[in-house]
Design a protein around this motif. Structure first.
Motif, short mmCIF file in Angstrom:
data_model
loop_
_atom_site.label_atom_id
_atom_site.label_comp_id
_atom_site.label_asym_id
_atom_site.label_seq_id
_atom_site.Cartn_x
_atom_site.Cartn_y
_atom_site.Cartn_z
N CYS A 121 -45.28 -18.39 35.37
CA CYS A 121 -44.23 -19.34 34.98
C CYS A 121 -44.83 -20.72 34.91
N CYS A 122 -44.73 -21.37 33.77
CA CYS A 122 -45.22 -22.74 33.65
C CYS A 122 -44.04 -23.70 33.54
N ARG A 123 -44.01 -24.69 34.41
CA ARG A 123 -42.92 -25.67 34.32
C ARG A 123 -43.50 -27.08 34.39
N ILE A 124 -44.66 -27.25 33.78
CA ILE A 124 -45.27 -28.57 33.88
C ILE A 124 -44.86 -29.49 32.74
N CYS A 125 -44.07 -29.01 31.78
CA CYS A 125 -43.51 -29.97 30.83
C CYS A 125 -42.10 -29.51 30.47
N SER A 126 -41.34 -30.38 29.85
CA SER A 126 -39.92 -30.05 29.65
C SER A 126 -39.65 -29.31 28.35
N MET A 127 -40.73 -28.82 27.69
CA MET A 127 -40.50 -27.85 26.61
C MET A 127 -40.29 -26.47 27.23
N GLY A 128 -40.72 -26.36 28.48
CA GLY A 128 -40.54 -25.12 29.23
C GLY A 128 -39.34 -25.25 30.14
N PRO A 129 -39.24 -24.61 31.26
CA PRO A 129 -40.25 -23.68 31.77
C PRO A 129 -40.50 -22.49 30.84
N CYS A 130 -41.78 -22.13 30.72
CA CYS A 130 -42.17 -21.00 29.89
C CYS A 130 -42.58 -19.83 30.77
N ARG A 131 -42.05 -18.65 30.46
CA ARG A 131 -42.40 -17.47 31.26
C ARG A 131 -43.21 -16.49 30.43
N LYS A 182 -47.37 -16.33 25.08
CA LYS A 182 -47.84 -17.72 25.18
C LYS A 182 -46.67 -18.64 25.43
N GLY A 183 -46.97 -19.79 26.01
CA GLY A 183 -45.94 -20.80 26.21
C GLY A 183 -45.64 -21.53 24.92
N VAL A 184 -44.63 -22.37 24.92
CA VAL A 184 -44.23 -23.11 23.72
C VAL A 184 -45.41 -23.90 23.14
N CYS A 185 -46.24 -24.46 24.01
CA CYS A 185 -47.38 -25.26 23.54
C CYS A 185 -48.56 -24.38 23.13
N GLY A 186 -48.42 -23.07 23.33
CA GLY A 186 -49.51 -22.16 23.00
C GLY A 186 -50.37 -21.79 24.20
N ALA A 187 -50.03 -22.32 25.37
CA ALA A 187 -50.85 -22.02 26.56
C ALA A 187 -50.81 -20.52 26.84
N THR A 188 -51.97 -19.95 27.12
CA THR A 188 -52.05 -18.51 27.39
C THR A 188 -51.69 -18.21 28.85
N THR A 210 -54.41 -19.55 31.12
CA THR A 210 -54.31 -20.99 31.41
C THR A 210 -53.18 -21.26 32.39
N ILE A 211 -52.05 -20.62 32.15
CA ILE A 211 -50.87 -20.87 33.00
C ILE A 211 -51.14 -20.42 34.44
N ALA A 212 -51.70 -19.22 34.60
CA ALA A 212 -51.97 -18.73 35.96
C ALA A 212 -53.04 -19.59 36.65
N ALA A 213 -54.05 -19.98 35.89
CA ALA A 213 -55.12 -20.80 36.48
C ALA A 213 -54.57 -22.16 36.89
N ARG A 214 -53.73 -22.75 36.03
CA ARG A 214 -53.15 -24.05 36.38
C ARG A 214 -52.33 -23.95 37.66
N ASN A 215 -51.50 -22.91 37.74
CA ASN A 215 -50.67 -22.76 38.95
C ASN A 215 -51.54 -22.60 40.20
N HIS A 270 -52.39 -31.15 33.99
CA HIS A 270 -51.24 -31.75 33.31
C HIS A 270 -51.10 -31.10 31.93
N MET A 271 -49.95 -31.22 31.36
CA MET A 271 -49.72 -30.64 30.03
C MET A 271 -50.81 -31.10 29.06
N GLY A 272 -51.44 -30.10 28.41
CA GLY A 272 -52.34 -30.43 27.31
C GLY A 272 -53.69 -31.00 27.68
FE1 SF4 Z 1 -44.94 -26.98 28.71
FE2 SF4 Z 1 -46.85 -25.43 27.63
FE3 SF4 Z 1 -46.20 -25.18 30.21
FE4 SF4 Z 1 -44.49 -24.36 28.36
S1 SF4 Z 1 -46.55 -23.52 28.75
S2 SF4 Z 1 -44.01 -25.59 30.19
S3 SF4 Z 1 -44.83 -25.87 26.78
S4 SF4 Z 1 -47.11 -26.96 29.25
#
Ligand code: SF4
Ligand code: NFS
Length: 654
Positions: free
Chosen positions: A45-55, A73-79, A82-87, A203-205
């Motif tokens: 689950c990525c909730r680091i920007c407000s285009m998400g949270p993306c699951r 993938k998340g809205v920004c295209g994050a795989t 990337t999401i698991a590593a960021r968390n 951070h996002m991006g």
């Molecule tokens: Fe934002 Fe991308 Fe994370 Fe979705 S996956 S919350 S779009 S940074």
């Protein structure tokens, strides 16, 4: 989970029952009502920007097609990687920040003490002062301890904000390890810098390549183990004394019906040290008597408890999952908290009883608690005010009091310095005898078993089961944190435990030296002591030339906190095979998980593993230890061990 399956500790079970009878909530009950989110659990689950949270959860019970995989993938295209590593990386950053902010606060107090501005705090351990001066290149000559300490304090303070070069304590690591860190570009530059960069890169991006994210996560964790945590331990030892073996007791049974009971809970030792002194003041004891109490009983909880246990023998009331249950006894006048691992549930539970929850640190306040700030400049007065508040509360006790009988003796206080001395003697302190006994096979290897309790698993069970398996198989166990407390409650931290629970080889060494088979090294920042012990083993020779060559392994069987992940990561980065239990936070990405569990070994010599079953966990650790023994050519030595009298005598003579 059925109630009886919540803990293997009878005192805990008794208090869970009492809490239910009293209509009080607690962590066990709340965990039954709160299912963990399966998507967050696997790091998807990525909730680091407000285009998400993306699951982006891993599909369950079926193989994913390449097409499905590409869509995950998340809205920004994050795989998912990337999401698991960021968390995961952000959790490590938080853990590193927690240990290191603890270290910063200790450094502030240390500087005040050095300058004579914190009444009651002094330089207690001159030898350690000189050792640390040496590490920092501080001139000793004719200077006073206070002058030396002031310069050390100022230099340590700079380590937090350092922008380039290498952290000073990193130079204590084996040379080969330092070179590996330089080569892989993970040598920490400054403690704060690494944490900030980790937050930036996640951070996002920003950093969107999981290996690159994990590289900075390694640097951030190393800044904890070989930075913040190590510095906290060093300065605490100088100020409060380096621990030496001490006898004490543990479990809720250390609370006393006739006394004013005060529990100090959290992590930093400054206030606890002062409370331990002030409770002995005749004037304050008289005050307690004037309120009808027999005396004052101070006990600890979580890592603050470990700190004052190690240095003063103050008894421990329990580990992480027992904090609310101490209130449920009805016999607790005050629970005094500083930072970390303090459940907000304390305030709720206290509403059913007379206990006062007192926060003391400006960084950690709690709705429903009262705040009495601890001020180092007037440490005695702050401590006295807190104790008087507890005493004043004694007459408010209700009739509903039940203190469990359980309390167990333990011997704690095994700092690196003490182990060195016990093994080698005062004049030739060394790890040589340990290395020799590893080489001759009486000791199969060494394990660090550390970390938390977790309400998602049976309280204390994995710690005790794992450690019993290890010592039965001749592995010497070093412990810290709540894990140490679990095993102490089970009686494993007594010299007699060697005969009862350890294998023949380990038992014979423990008996010759007079130590338990399970050594308590202190709080979680004291995991740095394990790094130093491992380094000492390397330096004493015969077991390779890096930590990754040693027949050692690490585990946190019931981990829950972000600090535990930072600890695990710096152990792995230091070359140690490290197994975590309970749950694993990156299962949402197979690629990342494989990277941490497999590829890490070829990069760092150490790698992660996950195993919830403590028996299987022991097997994994023993397997790794045996592999290292084989690589060192020690697998044959073990077979030849015979325990005759001649060998016993030779052992005694070591
Ligand atoms: Fe934002 Fe991308 Fe994370 Fe979705 S996956 S919350 S779009 S940074
Ligand atoms: Ni370590 Fe110690 Fe316990 Fe876990 Fe918390 S008290 S710092 S984080 S729960 S072992």
């Amino acid at each position: 989970m059925a109630e009886e399956a919540r803990s293997i500790d009878p005192a805990t079970l008794e208090m869970i029952d009492k809490a239910r009878e009293d209509g009080s909530s607690n962590v066990f009950e709340r965990s039954s009502n709160m299912k963990p989110c399966p998507i967050g659990l696997e790091g998807s689950c990525c909730r680091i920007c407000s285009m998400g949270p993306c699951r982006v959860p891993l599909p369950k019970n079926k193989e994913e097609t390449a097409e499905e995989r590409a869509k995950r993938k998340g809205v920004c295209g994050a795989t998912a990687e990337t999401i698991a590593a960021r968390n995961f990386a952000r959790m490590i950053a938080a853990g590193s920040a927690a240990h290191s902010d603890h270290a910063r606060k200790v450094t502030e107090t240390f500087l005040l003490a050095a300058k004579g501005e914190a009444k009651g705090f002094t330089i207690k351990d001159e030898q350690k002062l000189l050792q640390v001066a040496l590490n920092f290149g501080v001139k000793i000559a004719e200077r006073s301890n206070e002058e030396i300490a002031t310069e050390i304090g100022e230099l340590v303070m700079k380590e937090f904000g350092r922008q380039e070069g290498e952290l000073t304590p990193v130079k204590s690591a084996p040379l080969k390890r330092q070179e590996l860190w330089q080569k892989t570009k993970v040598t920490p530059r400054g403690i704060d810098r690494e944490v900030v960069e980790m937050m930036h890169r996640t951070h996002m991006g920003v950093d969107q390549e999981y290996k690159s994210i994990m590289s900075q996560a390694m640097r951030t964790a190393l800044a904890d183990g070989w930075g913040g945590s190590m510095l906290a331990t060093d300065l605490q030892d100088i100020m409060f004394g380096t621990p030496a073996p001490v006898l004490s007791q543990i479990n809720l049974g250390v609370l006393k019906k006739e006394d004013v009971n005060i529990i100090i809970h959290g992590h930093e030792p400054q206030l606890a040290e002062m409370l331990a002194v002030v409770v002995q003041d005749p004037g304050i004891i008289e005050y307690a008597r004037s309120k009808g109490a027999r005396g004052i009983n101070l006990a600890g909880m979580c890592c603050t408890a470990n700190e004052i246990l190690m240095r003063h023998g103050v008894p421990i009331a329990g580990n992480f999952l027992q904090q609310e249950l101490a209130i449920v006894t009805g016999a607790l006048e005050a629970i005094v908290v500083d930072v970390q691992c303090i459940m907000q549930g304390l305030a709720d539970v206290a509403q059913c009883y007379h206990t006062r929850v007192i926060t003391t640190d400006p960084r950690a306040k709690m709705t429903g608690a009262e705040h009495i700030e601890f001020d180092e400049h007037r440490a005695w007065e702050s401590a006295e005010q807190i104790i008087r508040t507890a005493i004043d509360n004694f007459p408010n006790r209700g009739k509903n009091i039940r203190i469990p009988d359980q309390k167990t003796d333990l011997v704690a206080g095994f700092s690196h310095e003490t182990i060195n001395y016990l093994l080698g003697g005062l004049f030739r302190a060394s790890y040589r005898p340990l290395n020799e006994n590893i080489i001759n096979g009486r000791i199969r290897g060494v394990a660090g078993v550390v970390g938390c309790n977790n309400a998602r698993t049976v309280h204390d069970n994995a710690h005790i089961t794992l450690v019993k398996e290890l010592i039965k198989n001749d592995v010497l166990v070093l412990q810290t944190g709540c894990s140490a407390m679990a095993c102490a409650k089970a009686g494993l931290m007594l010299p007699e435990a060697a005969r009862e629970f350890a294998g023949e080889g380990l038992a014979s060494v423990c008996e010759a030296v007079g130590i338990p088979p399970v050594l308590h090294l202190g709080s979680c920042v004291d995991n740095a002591r394990i790094l130093i012990a491992a380094t000492a083993m390397v330096k004493d020779g015969g077991l390779g030339d890096d930590i990754s060559d040693l027949p050692v392994a690490g585990a946190a069987p019931e981990w829950m906190s972000e600090k535990a992940l930072s600890i695990g990561q710096y152990f792995v980065g230091s070359g140690v095979f490290t197994v975590f239990g309970t749950t694993w936070p990156t299962t949402g990405s197979k690629e990342l998980t494989e990277f941490l569990f497999k590829d890490y070994e070829s990069i760092y010599g150490g790698m992660w593993a996950f195993e919830a079953d403590p028996y299987k966990m022991a097997e994994l650790m023993l397997g790794h230890i045996d592999k290292k023994r084989k690589d060192l050519g020690l697998d044959k030595a073990r077979d030849r061990v015979l325990y005759d009298m001649a060998m016993r005598r030779e052992l005694d003579a070591v």
